[in-house]
Scaffold this motif. Structure first.
Motif, PDB file in Angstrom:
ATOM      1  N   VAL A  41      52.327   9.404  -0.621  1.00 50.99           N
ATOM      2  CA  VAL A  41      52.604   7.965  -0.646  1.00 50.99           C
ATOM      3  C   VAL A  41      51.580   7.274  -1.524  1.00 50.99           C
ATOM      4  O   VAL A  41      50.377   7.558  -1.453  1.00 50.99           O
ATOM      5  N   ASP A  42      52.051   6.351  -2.355  1.00 51.67           N
ATOM      6  CA  ASP A  42      51.163   5.559  -3.204  1.00 51.67           C
ATOM      7  C   ASP A  42      51.123   4.140  -2.667  1.00 51.67           C
ATOM      8  O   ASP A  42      52.166   3.594  -2.283  1.00 51.67           O
ATOM      9  N   PRO A  43      49.963   3.497  -2.644  1.00 45.39           N
ATOM     10  CA  PRO A  43      49.885   2.124  -2.145  1.00 45.39           C
ATOM     11  C   PRO A  43      50.716   1.122  -2.946  1.00 45.39           C
ATOM     12  O   PRO A  43      50.943   0.003  -2.475  1.00 45.39           O
ATOM     13  N   ASP A  44      51.166   1.514  -4.149  1.00 42.28           N
ATOM     14  CA  ASP A  44      51.939   0.582  -4.974  1.00 42.28           C
ATOM     15  C   ASP A  44      53.389   0.417  -4.523  1.00 42.28           C
ATOM     16  O   ASP A  44      54.167  -0.301  -5.145  1.00 42.28           O
ATOM     17  N   GLY A  45      53.778   1.095  -3.430  1.00 39.11           N
ATOM     18  CA  GLY A  45      55.137   0.963  -2.925  1.00 39.11           C
ATOM     19  C   GLY A  45      56.068   2.083  -3.329  1.00 39.11           C
ATOM     20  O   GLY A  45      57.286   1.962  -3.183  1.00 39.11           O
ATOM     21  N   THR A  46      55.516   3.186  -3.812  1.00 42.85           N
ATOM     22  CA  THR A  46      56.333   4.333  -4.190  1.00 42.85           C
ATOM     23  C   THR A  46      55.834   5.579  -3.460  1.00 42.85           C
ATOM     24  O   THR A  46      54.741   5.596  -2.889  1.00 42.85           O
ATOM     25  N   PHE A  47      56.640   6.619  -3.479  1.00 43.38           N
ATOM     26  CA  PHE A  47      56.205   7.918  -2.973  1.00 43.38           C
ATOM     27  C   PHE A  47      56.919   9.014  -3.735  1.00 43.38           C
ATOM     28  O   PHE A  47      57.987   8.800  -4.321  1.00 43.38           O
ATOM     29  N   THR A  48      56.318  10.186  -3.752  1.00 42.88           N
ATOM     30  CA  THR A  48      56.923  11.355  -4.385  1.00 42.88           C
ATOM     31  C   THR A  48      56.976  12.477  -3.360  1.00 42.88           C
ATOM     32  O   THR A  48      56.073  12.618  -2.519  1.00 42.88           O
ATOM     33  N   ALA A  49      58.025  13.265  -3.431  1.00 44.82           N
ATOM     34  CA  ALA A  49      58.213  14.382  -2.509  1.00 44.82           C
ATOM     35  C   ALA A  49      58.408  15.665  -3.301  1.00 44.82           C
ATOM     36  O   ALA A  49      59.194  15.699  -4.256  1.00 44.82           O
ATOM     37  N   ARG A  50      57.701  16.690  -2.903  1.00 40.62           N
ATOM     38  CA  ARG A  50      57.819  18.007  -3.529  1.00 40.62           C
ATOM     39  C   ARG A  50      58.294  18.998  -2.476  1.00 40.62           C
ATOM     40  O   ARG A  50      57.661  19.158  -1.416  1.00 40.62           O
ATOM     41  N   VAL A  51      59.414  19.647  -2.737  1.00 40.92           N
ATOM     42  CA  VAL A  51      59.961  20.635  -1.811  1.00 40.92           C
ATOM     43  C   VAL A  51      59.143  21.918  -1.917  1.00 40.92           C
ATOM     44  O   VAL A  51      58.888  22.419  -3.020  1.00 40.92           O
ATOM     45  N   LEU A  52      58.724  22.440  -0.785  1.00 43.82           N
ATOM     46  CA  LEU A  52      57.827  23.591  -0.749  1.00 43.82           C
ATOM     47  C   LEU A  52      58.552  24.916  -0.546  1.00 43.82           C
ATOM     48  O   LEU A  52      57.913  25.970  -0.566  1.00 43.82           O
ATOM     49  N   ILE A  53      59.863  24.866  -0.323  1.00 42.10           N
ATOM     50  CA  ILE A  53      60.629  26.100  -0.170  1.00 42.10           C
ATOM     51  C   ILE A  53      61.431  26.345  -1.446  1.00 42.10           C
ATOM     52  O   ILE A  53      61.458  25.500  -2.343  1.00 42.10           O
ATOM     53  N   ASP A  54      62.059  27.508  -1.519  1.00 40.74           N
ATOM     54  CA  ASP A  54      62.869  27.837  -2.687  1.00 40.74           C
ATOM     55  C   ASP A  54      63.986  26.814  -2.818  1.00 40.74           C
ATOM     56  O   ASP A  54      64.852  26.705  -1.941  1.00 40.74           O
ATOM     57  N   ALA A  55      63.966  26.046  -3.896  1.00 42.91           N
ATOM     58  CA  ALA A  55      64.901  24.931  -4.046  1.00 42.91           C
ATOM     59  C   ALA A  55      66.225  25.390  -4.642  1.00 42.91           C
ATOM     60  O   ALA A  55      66.246  26.113  -5.645  1.00 42.91           O
ATOM     61  N   PRO A  56      67.342  24.981  -4.049  1.00 41.66           N
ATOM     62  CA  PRO A  56      68.652  25.358  -4.587  1.00 41.66           C
ATOM     63  C   PRO A  56      69.007  24.549  -5.832  1.00 41.66           C
ATOM     64  O   PRO A  56      68.424  23.497  -6.104  1.00 41.66           O
ATOM     65  N   VAL A  57      69.981  25.057  -6.564  1.00 40.42           N
ATOM     66  CA  VAL A  57      70.515  24.346  -7.728  1.00 40.42           C
ATOM     67  C   VAL A  57      71.849  23.718  -7.329  1.00 40.42           C
ATOM     68  O   VAL A  57      72.732  24.399  -6.814  1.00 40.42           O
ATOM     69  N   VAL A  58      71.980  22.424  -7.524  1.00 41.81           N
ATOM     70  CA  VAL A  58      73.191  21.682  -7.184  1.00 41.81           C
ATOM     71  C   VAL A  58      73.669  20.946  -8.431  1.00 41.81           C
ATOM     72  O   VAL A  58      72.909  20.187  -9.042  1.00 41.81           O
ATOM     73  N   ASP A  59      74.916  21.192  -8.817  1.00 37.86           N
ATOM     74  CA  ASP A  59      75.475  20.565 -10.019  1.00 37.86           C
ATOM     75  C   ASP A  59      74.591  20.805 -11.243  1.00 37.86           C
ATOM     76  O   ASP A  59      74.412  19.928 -12.092  1.00 37.86           O
ATOM     77  N   GLY A  60      74.016  22.006 -11.310  1.00 38.64           N
ATOM     78  CA  GLY A  60      73.184  22.368 -12.445  1.00 38.64           C
ATOM     79  C   GLY A  60      71.774  21.825 -12.405  1.00 38.64           C
ATOM     80  O   GLY A  60      71.013  21.996 -13.370  1.00 38.64           O
ATOM     81  N   VAL A  61      71.393  21.191 -11.297  1.00 34.77           N
ATOM     82  CA  VAL A  61      70.059  20.592 -11.178  1.00 34.77           C
ATOM     83  C   VAL A  61      69.327  21.221  -9.989  1.00 34.77           C
ATOM     84  O   VAL A  61      69.875  21.310  -8.893  1.00 34.77           O
ATOM     85  N   ARG A  62      68.095  21.650 -10.207  1.00 31.36           N
ATOM     86  CA  ARG A  62      67.293  22.202  -9.109  1.00 31.36           C
ATOM     87  C   ARG A  62      66.778  21.052  -8.250  1.00 31.36           C
ATOM     88  O   ARG A  62      66.099  20.144  -8.746  1.00 31.36           O
TER      89      ARG A  62
END
Length: 219
Positions: free
Chosen positions: A174-195
């Protein structure tokens, strides 16, 4: 309006502080909560009422919104959406799949999580980051905001992948500027050609609540 301030124009959001008197269920939904306790019934009823209001603004008529796998709402074809509720606040957000790939929203009271919750939901990187957030001020219950953001991540993830994502399976910064980023820690699937290996989202603290939201544009 709280949740609407976090979402882009293609998404239609509706919220309410409490439970509106005109909120009703359709017969199929009534069957689903026939034996539910009053609290669960009110949450379910208002959530569906707000979701149908939002769908109406997209041009859809009233349809039952029954829980599917993992209790996620089953939306009409061509729609993605998310519902959230906590004590005193309910919200729903929907969008057309031609414009929005996935949506995840969550609202929580702006107060610390109960004892033991933070340790159960946070991974080491998140715990290390919390002191920096707390140093910016106590106007936000940062641990509760982390919980909210992780809920939004799951709500955005599951409709895309159909896979479970535990609290320990994603790291949210979480960033104090009102945003956050999430990183998936498990093997990520590909959906519609996008991981599907992460998300970015927005948050705010207002009127006694912390609210988080993710809306990914259509690919």
């Amino acid at each position: 309006m709280i949740i609407g301030d976090l979402l882009p124009p293609p998404v239609v959001a509706v919220d309410f502080f409490g439970d509106p008197e005109d909120a009703v269920l359709l017969p199929e939904e009534e069957e689903h909560v026939a034996k539910a306790v009053d609290k669960r019934r009110r949450e379910f009823t208002t959530g569906r009422h707000l979701a149908r209001t939002a769908l109406g603004r997209l041009g859809f008529g009233p349809v039952p919104l029954l829980p599917g796998e993992k209790r996620a709402p089953r939306w009409p074809e061509g729609v993605v959406g998310s519902i959230t509720h906590c004590k005193g606040y309910r919200a729903a957000a929907v969008g057309r799949t031609s414009q929005v790939w996935t949506i995840g929203i969550d609202a929580e009271p702006n107060e610390p999580t109960p004892d033991g919750v933070l340790g159960a939901i946070a991974v080491p990187g998140e715990l290390a980051h919390l002191p920096r957030l707390r140093a910016t001020g106590d106007h936000v219950a940062w641990d509760r905001l982390l919980f909210s953001a992780k809920e939004s991540v799951y709500k955005a993830w599951f409709p895309l992948t159909g896979l479970w994502l535990g609290f320990e399976d994603a790291e949210v910064i979480v960033d104090p500027d009102g945003t956050f980023t999430a990183r998936v820690l498990i093997d990520a699937p590909v959906v519609d050609g996008v991981r599907v290996d992460g998300f970015t989202g927005r948050w705010l603290a207002r009127d006694g609540f912390v609210v988080s939201a993710i809306a990914v544009p259509a690919r």
